[in-house]
Design a protein around this motif. Structure first.
Motif, mmCIF file in Angstrom:
data_model
loop_
_atom_site.group_PDB
_atom_site.id
_atom_site.type_symbol
_atom_site.label_atom_id
_atom_site.label_comp_id
_atom_site.label_asym_id
_atom_site.label_seq_id
_atom_site.Cartn_x
_atom_site.Cartn_y
_atom_site.Cartn_z
ATOM 1 N N ILE A 202 0.836 -1.207 0.000
ATOM 2 C CA ILE A 202 0.000 0.000 0.000
ATOM 3 C C ILE A 202 0.868 1.253 0.000
ATOM 4 N N ALA B 91 -5.714 1.950 6.000
ATOM 5 C CA ALA B 91 -5.428 0.697 5.304
ATOM 6 C C ALA B 91 -5.114 -0.410 6.298
ATOM 7 N N MET C 242 -0.109 -8.537 -3.007
ATOM 8 C CA MET C 242 -0.121 -7.981 -1.652
ATOM 9 C C MET C 242 1.084 -8.492 -0.877
ATOM 10 N N HIS D 74 -16.001 -4.545 -6.577
ATOM 11 C CA HIS D 74 -15.169 -4.486 -5.376
ATOM 12 C C HIS D 74 -15.991 -4.516 -4.097
ATOM 13 N N ASP E 52 -8.892 0.139 2.018
ATOM 14 C CA ASP E 52 -9.152 -1.215 1.496
ATOM 15 C C ASP E 52 -10.067 -1.112 0.286
ATOM 16 N N SER E 53 -9.804 -1.887 -0.745
ATOM 17 C CA SER E 53 -10.598 -1.767 -1.976
ATOM 18 C C SER E 53 -12.080 -2.011 -1.715
ATOM 19 N N TRP F 290 -4.715 -10.325 -6.613
ATOM 20 C CA TRP F 290 -4.052 -9.172 -6.021
ATOM 21 C C TRP F 290 -2.592 -9.450 -5.711
ATOM 22 N N MET G 105 -4.910 -1.031 -6.509
ATOM 23 C CA MET G 105 -5.061 -0.373 -5.212
ATOM 24 C C MET G 105 -4.792 1.128 -5.263
#
Length: 385
Positions: free
Chosen positions: A14, A123, A204, A247, A150-151, A202, A266
């Motif tokens: 992020i 986040a 992440m 989403h 957060d999405s 994703w 993101m």
């Protein structure tokens, strides 16, 4: 004037994408502070590029190394330790604090930022998972806004814009289903760390990717949604949506549903939190509905993904139970990444920790700290058996 932003966890997924957003809109935003836990090389590289007023390394043992790397930038103040994180977010010039740290460690600096009346771009979902009631009370007392990053929660937030007077009937919280959605219980029993880290949608960090594979991440998002949007757990329905195009969505009392769609990127929810209520241009891929062959939605298997069921149970019990679940999950998640725990064993240990830890119906901040420590001790002891 440019808005001054502090990024807690700038070296994570992020944080790095937030810096891309700031770079794209350098006329509007400026980095005031960057922080990291251990990644001193990347933190120093970011500091050289964005020239913040200050940087903080949470791991005090890496301070001297960071000092050496920053030797050619004497104007950048360098701090270390958890207390420095709490203090830096209170700095007067800061307008917004992006809390992109992972885990329980993000709670204290977030509280300090709220008390300093900084806008919070959230986040770090654990902040609301662990201490949702406390955080909501503090934001009201200090007249502070929390903008979700957060999405899924950004999608809900975007769907609610302009609907202030309209009650929410149901929140539809989407989940990709992770890498094990189509596997049987027997197959899941033998999955490896490498299997779990291969998320289908994703990109992440490792901790969140493992939580996504177990669907504990989605359980935490249910708890977070309860506090962010003032709904009961029974009003939050999780939908497994493998395409990750929708989403999340909101259903209103007239039956209408509003959703936010987009490609998995993101940077969009990060930028929307920075720019709200305005929408700024954003480079990158656009959603092509003609190329999207189908949008599928499935009910999650709560027997296969027990962690999601345990999150709902934690909400039902309330008090410090979500804090206990989070602490136990952080312990077993790390153990799984270090090959000290099997995938399904994570759920067993979390459940046993919930049964053994001291339950407190109306916890204080100090209770949260003690509950976190106790749950970690219990989960650690169970791991060593």
């Amino acid at each position: 004037m440019k808005r001054q932003i502090a990024i807690l966890g700038s070296t994570g997924s992020i944080g790095t994408q937030a810096l891309e957003v700031i770079e794209e809109h350098a006329d509007l935003y400026e980095v005031y502070c960057l922080t990291a836990n251990n990644k001193v090389e990347l933190l120093a590289e970011q500091a050289h590029k964005f020239k913040p007023a200050a940087i903080v390394i949470a791991n005090e043992q890496r301070y001297d190394e960071l000092k050496r790397l920053m030797g050619d930038m004497p104007d950048v103040k360098i701090y270390a330790g958890a207390r420095a994180l709490d203090e830096i977010v209170e700095a007067g010039p800061i307008d917004m604090v992006l809390t992109a740290m992972v885990g329980f460690a993000g709670l204290s600096p977030t509280i300090h930022a709220i008390k300093a009346r900084k806008t919070i771009c959230l986040a770090n979902k654990e902040t609301l998972v662990v201490a949702g009631e406390l955080i909501c009370r503090l934001t009201l007392e200090n007249h502070v806004s929390i903008l979700p990053v957060d999405s899924e929660h950004s999608a809900i937030f975007q769907s609610l814009v302009g609907e202030d007077q309209n009650p929410i009937d149901k929140i539809l919280l989407t989940a990709s289903g992770g890498p094990f959605r189509l596997k049987s219980m027997d197959e899941i029993a033998h999955v490896t760390k490498a299997d779990a880290l291969r998320h289908p949608t994703w990109d992440m960090g490792a901790k969140i990717t493992i939580d996504s594979a177990s669907m504990m991440n989605k359980g935490f998002e249910v708890i977070e949604a309860k506090w962010l949007f003032g709904v009961e757990a029974g009003q939050i329905q999780v939908l497994v949506h493998p395409q990750s195009i929708v989403h999340s969505a909101v259903q209103f009392q007239d039956g209408s549903v509003k959703a936010q769609l987009g490609v998995p990127d993101m940077r969009l929810p990060i930028q929307y939190a920075f720019s709200f209520p305005n929408r700024l241009p954003l480079s990158g891929k656009r959603l092509d509905l003609f190329a999207t062959q189908r949008l599928e939605f499935f009910e999650p298997d709560l027997k296969k993904f027990r962690c999601l069921a345990m999150a709902y149970e934690a909400i039902r019990q309330g008090g410090n139970m979500p804090c206990i679940v989070n602490a136990a999950n952080e312990v077993v998640n790390r153990a799984f990444l270090e090959d000290r725990c099997r995938f399904l064993q994570m759920g067993d240990i979390i459940e046993q920790t919930m049964q053994r830890a001291t339950f407190i119906q109306q916890p204080t901040y100090e209770d949260y700290l003690q509950s976190d420590a106790e749950a970690r001790r219990i989960a650690g002891a169970l791991l060593s058996k």
